[in-house]
Scaffold this motif. Structure first.
Motif, PDB file in Angstrom:
ATOM      1  N   VAL A   1       0.853  -1.188   0.000  1.00 27.18           N
ATOM      2  CA  VAL A   1       0.000   0.000   0.000  1.00 27.18           C
ATOM      3  C   VAL A   1       0.879   1.225   0.000  1.00 27.18           C
ATOM      4  CG1 VAL A   1      -1.905  -1.123   1.187  1.00 27.18           C
ATOM      5  CG2 VAL A   1      -0.176   0.054   2.507  1.00 27.18           C
ATOM      6  N   MET A   2       0.304   2.351  -0.349  1.00 36.67           N
ATOM      7  CA  MET A   2       1.067   3.595  -0.398  1.00 36.67           C
ATOM      8  C   MET A   2       0.386   4.601   0.500  1.00 36.67           C
ATOM      9  SD  MET A   2       2.102   5.594  -3.783  1.00 36.67           S
ATOM     10  CE  MET A   2       2.198   7.332  -3.806  1.00 36.67           C
ATOM     11  N   ALA A   3       1.158   5.237   1.350  1.00 35.56           N
ATOM     12  CA  ALA A   3       0.614   6.273   2.224  1.00 35.56           C
ATOM     13  C   ALA A   3       1.467   7.511   2.073  1.00 35.56           C
ATOM     14  CB  ALA A   3       0.635   5.805   3.673  1.00 35.56           C
ATOM     15  N   ALA A   4       0.839   8.648   2.130  1.00 33.84           N
ATOM     16  CA  ALA A   4       1.581   9.905   2.045  1.00 33.84           C
ATOM     17  C   ALA A   4       2.384  10.082   3.320  1.00 33.84           C
ATOM     18  CB  ALA A   4       0.621  11.068   1.841  1.00 33.84           C
ATOM     19  N   SER A   5       3.353  11.004   3.281  1.00 30.71           N
ATOM     20  CA  SER A   5       4.172  11.266   4.449  1.00 30.71           C
ATOM     21  C   SER A   5       3.289  11.750   5.594  1.00 30.71           C
ATOM     22  CB  SER A   5       5.247  12.288   4.122  1.00 30.71           C
ATOM     23  OG  SER A   5       4.647  13.487   3.731  1.00 30.71           O
ATOM     24  N   PRO A   6       3.707  11.556   6.858  1.00 32.19           N
ATOM     25  CA  PRO A   6       2.851  11.854   8.012  1.00 32.19           C
ATOM     26  C   PRO A   6       2.270  13.254   8.026  1.00 32.19           C
ATOM     27  CG  PRO A   6       4.847  10.744   8.707  1.00 32.19           C
ATOM     28  CD  PRO A   6       4.988  11.024   7.245  1.00 32.19           C
ATOM     29  N   GLY A   7       2.973  14.242   7.495  1.00 34.07           N
ATOM     30  CA  GLY A   7       2.474  15.608   7.527  1.00 34.07           C
ATOM     31  C   GLY A   7       1.262  15.852   6.659  1.00 34.07           C
ATOM     32  N   THR A   8       1.003  14.969   5.693  1.00 30.74           N
ATOM     33  CA  THR A   8      -0.112  15.206   4.774  1.00 30.74           C
ATOM     34  C   THR A   8      -1.311  14.324   5.071  1.00 30.74           C
ATOM     35  OG1 THR A   8       0.756  13.598   3.212  1.00 30.74           O
ATOM     36  CG2 THR A   8       1.439  15.895   2.920  1.00 30.74           C
ATOM     37  N   MET A   9      -1.332  13.632   6.199  1.00 35.44           N
ATOM     38  CA  MET A   9      -2.431  12.736   6.518  1.00 35.44           C
ATOM     39  C   MET A   9      -3.458  13.421   7.406  1.00 35.44           C
ATOM     40  SD  MET A   9      -0.322   9.252   7.000  1.00 35.44           S
ATOM     41  CE  MET A   9      -1.816   8.316   7.110  1.00 35.44           C
ATOM     42  N   HIS A  10      -3.959  14.567   6.974  1.00 37.75           N
ATOM     43  CA  HIS A  10      -4.940  15.330   7.735  1.00 37.75           C
ATOM     44  C   HIS A  10      -6.169  15.567   6.864  1.00 37.75           C
ATOM     45  CE1 HIS A  10      -2.016  16.061  10.859  1.00 37.75           C
ATOM     46  NE2 HIS A  10      -1.170  16.546   9.974  1.00 37.75           N
ATOM     47  N   SER A  11      -7.262  15.906   7.519  1.00 39.95           N
ATOM     48  CA  SER A  11      -8.483  16.216   6.784  1.00 39.95           C
ATOM     49  C   SER A  11      -8.331  17.578   6.108  1.00 39.95           C
ATOM     50  CB  SER A  11      -9.664  16.243   7.754  1.00 39.95           C
ATOM     51  OG  SER A  11      -9.570  17.378   8.596  1.00 39.95           O
ATOM     52  N   PRO A  12      -9.157  17.851   5.101  1.00 41.83           N
ATOM     53  CA  PRO A  12      -9.083  19.160   4.434  1.00 41.83           C
ATOM     54  C   PRO A  12      -9.281  20.327   5.401  1.00 41.83           C
ATOM     55  CG  PRO A  12     -10.416  17.653   3.150  1.00 41.83           C
ATOM     56  CD  PRO A  12     -10.095  16.954   4.449  1.00 41.83           C
ATOM     57  N   GLN A  13     -10.141  20.143   6.402  1.00 40.07           N
ATOM     58  CA  GLN A  13     -10.352  21.216   7.376  1.00 40.07           C
ATOM     59  C   GLN A  13      -9.080  21.461   8.180  1.00 40.07           C
ATOM     60  OE1 GLN A  13     -13.416  20.488  10.234  1.00 40.07           O
ATOM     61  NE2 GLN A  13     -13.298  22.534  11.119  1.00 40.07           N
ATOM     62  N   GLN A  14      -8.389  20.386   8.586  1.00 35.90           N
ATOM     63  CA  GLN A  14      -7.144  20.538   9.330  1.00 35.90           C
ATOM     64  C   GLN A  14      -6.085  21.209   8.464  1.00 35.90           C
ATOM     65  OE1 GLN A  14      -6.589  16.440  10.450  1.00 35.90           O
ATOM     66  NE2 GLN A  14      -7.080  16.874  12.590  1.00 35.90           N
ATOM     67  N   LEU A  15      -6.048  20.835   7.183  1.00 35.02           N
ATOM     68  CA  LEU A  15      -5.087  21.452   6.270  1.00 35.02           C
ATOM     69  C   LEU A  15      -5.365  22.943   6.112  1.00 35.02           C
ATOM     70  CD1 LEU A  15      -4.803  18.717   3.494  1.00 35.02           C
ATOM     71  CD2 LEU A  15      -3.117  19.295   5.247  1.00 35.02           C
ATOM     72  N   ALA A  16      -6.640  23.307   6.004  1.00 40.89           N
ATOM     73  CA  ALA A  16      -7.003  24.713   5.874  1.00 40.89           C
ATOM     74  C   ALA A  16      -6.645  25.485   7.147  1.00 40.89           C
ATOM     75  CB  ALA A  16      -8.500  24.851   5.588  1.00 40.89           C
ATOM     76  N   GLU A  17      -6.911  24.876   8.311  1.00 40.76           N
ATOM     77  CA  GLU A  17      -6.563  25.526   9.569  1.00 40.76           C
ATOM     78  C   GLU A  17      -5.049  25.687   9.697  1.00 40.76           C
ATOM     79  OE1 GLU A  17      -8.327  23.121  12.620  1.00 40.76           O
ATOM     80  OE2 GLU A  17     -10.353  23.809  12.174  1.00 40.76           O
ATOM     81  N   GLU A  18      -4.313  24.661   9.288  1.00 40.01           N
ATOM     82  CA  GLU A  18      -2.848  24.724   9.338  1.00 40.01           C
ATOM     83  C   GLU A  18      -2.331  25.820   8.408  1.00 40.01           C
ATOM     84  OE1 GLU A  18       1.050  23.495  10.419  1.00 40.01           O
ATOM     85  OE2 GLU A  18      -0.893  23.121  11.317  1.00 40.01           O
ATOM     86  N   ALA A  19      -2.912  25.903   7.199  1.00 42.54           N
ATOM     87  CA  ALA A  19      -2.507  26.942   6.255  1.00 42.54           C
ATOM     88  C   ALA A  19      -2.818  28.328   6.814  1.00 42.54           C
ATOM     89  CB  ALA A  19      -3.205  26.735   4.912  1.00 42.54           C
ATOM     90  N   THR A  20      -3.981  28.479   7.436  1.00 42.29           N
ATOM     91  CA  THR A  20      -4.362  29.757   8.036  1.00 42.29           C
ATOM     92  C   THR A  20      -3.418  30.114   9.173  1.00 42.29           C
ATOM     93  OG1 THR A  20      -6.671  29.367   7.465  1.00 42.29           O
ATOM     94  CG2 THR A  20      -6.240  31.013   9.167  1.00 42.29           C
ATOM     95  N   ARG A  21      -3.096  29.115  10.008  1.00 40.06           N
ATOM     96  CA  ARG A  21      -2.187  29.347  11.132  1.00 40.06           C
ATOM     97  C   ARG A  21      -0.800  29.743  10.627  1.00 40.06           C
ATOM     98  NH1 ARG A  21       1.690  27.051  13.744  1.00 40.06           N
ATOM     99  NH2 ARG A  21       1.664  25.139  12.525  1.00 40.06           N
ATOM    100  N   LYS A  22      -0.323  29.056   9.609  1.00 36.28           N
ATOM    101  CA  LYS A  22       0.995  29.380   9.046  1.00 36.28           C
ATOM    102  C   LYS A  22       0.988  30.776   8.436  1.00 36.28           C
ATOM    103  CE  LYS A  22       2.815  24.798   8.061  1.00 36.28           C
ATOM    104  NZ  LYS A  22       3.261  23.878   7.018  1.00 36.28           N
ATOM    105  N   ARG A  23      -0.107  31.133   7.750  1.00 33.57           N
ATOM    106  CA  ARG A  23      -0.216  32.460   7.140  1.00 33.57           C
ATOM    107  C   ARG A  23      -0.197  33.542   8.214  1.00 33.57           C
ATOM    108  NH1 ARG A  23      -4.134  36.221   5.712  1.00 33.57           N
ATOM    109  NH2 ARG A  23      -3.679  37.316   3.776  1.00 33.57           N
TER     110      ARG A  23
END
Length: 137
Positions: free
Chosen positions: A60-82
């Protein structure tokens, strides 16, 4: 998930992935090791262990640990980083303005000193001209 094509950059090939009863997620990687993800807080933690039992060998193939989040978590992370980037930028701009103001003050005081020095030199030149110039009456 099954492997469909060549691995992408930042992806990890794992042999098997499973979730245990306590909520931790395990990724079984080549080399007879297990990467265990514990769901603790904001940052996932990982441990590498040797498995105690035989495992199915489906790839099986899994993305690296940093990319295993829901879209909402990714958006929150992007907002926090911004927000963090904007805050750092504001601080840097504030420091830049402070240094520029200090530099301009230094230049202004230097101009004032040089103007006084120039005035004294002009007066000295005039007095020396009066002393050493031949007087014609």
């Amino acid at each position: 998930m099954t492997n469909s094509g060549t691995p992408q950059s930042g992806a990890t090939i794992v042999q098997y992935a499973a979730q245990t009863a306590d909520g931790t997620q395990q990724f079984f990687v080549p080399g007879n090791q297990v990467v265990v993800q514990a769901a603790t807080g904001d940052m996932p933690t990982y441990q590498i262990r040797t498995p105690s039992s035989g495992l199915p060998q489906g790839v099986v193939m899994a993305a690296s640990p940093g990319t295993m989040h829901s879209p909402q978590q990714l958006a929150e992370e992007a907002t926090r980083k911004r927000e963090l980037r904007l805050m750092k930028n504001r601080e840097a701009a504030k420091e830049c303005r402070r240094r520029k103001k200090e530099y301009v003050k230094c230049l202004e005081s230097r101009v004032a000193v040089l103007e006084v020095q120039n005035k004294k030199l002009i007066e000295e030149l005039e007095s020396l001209k009066d002393i050493y110039s031949p007087k014609t009456d």
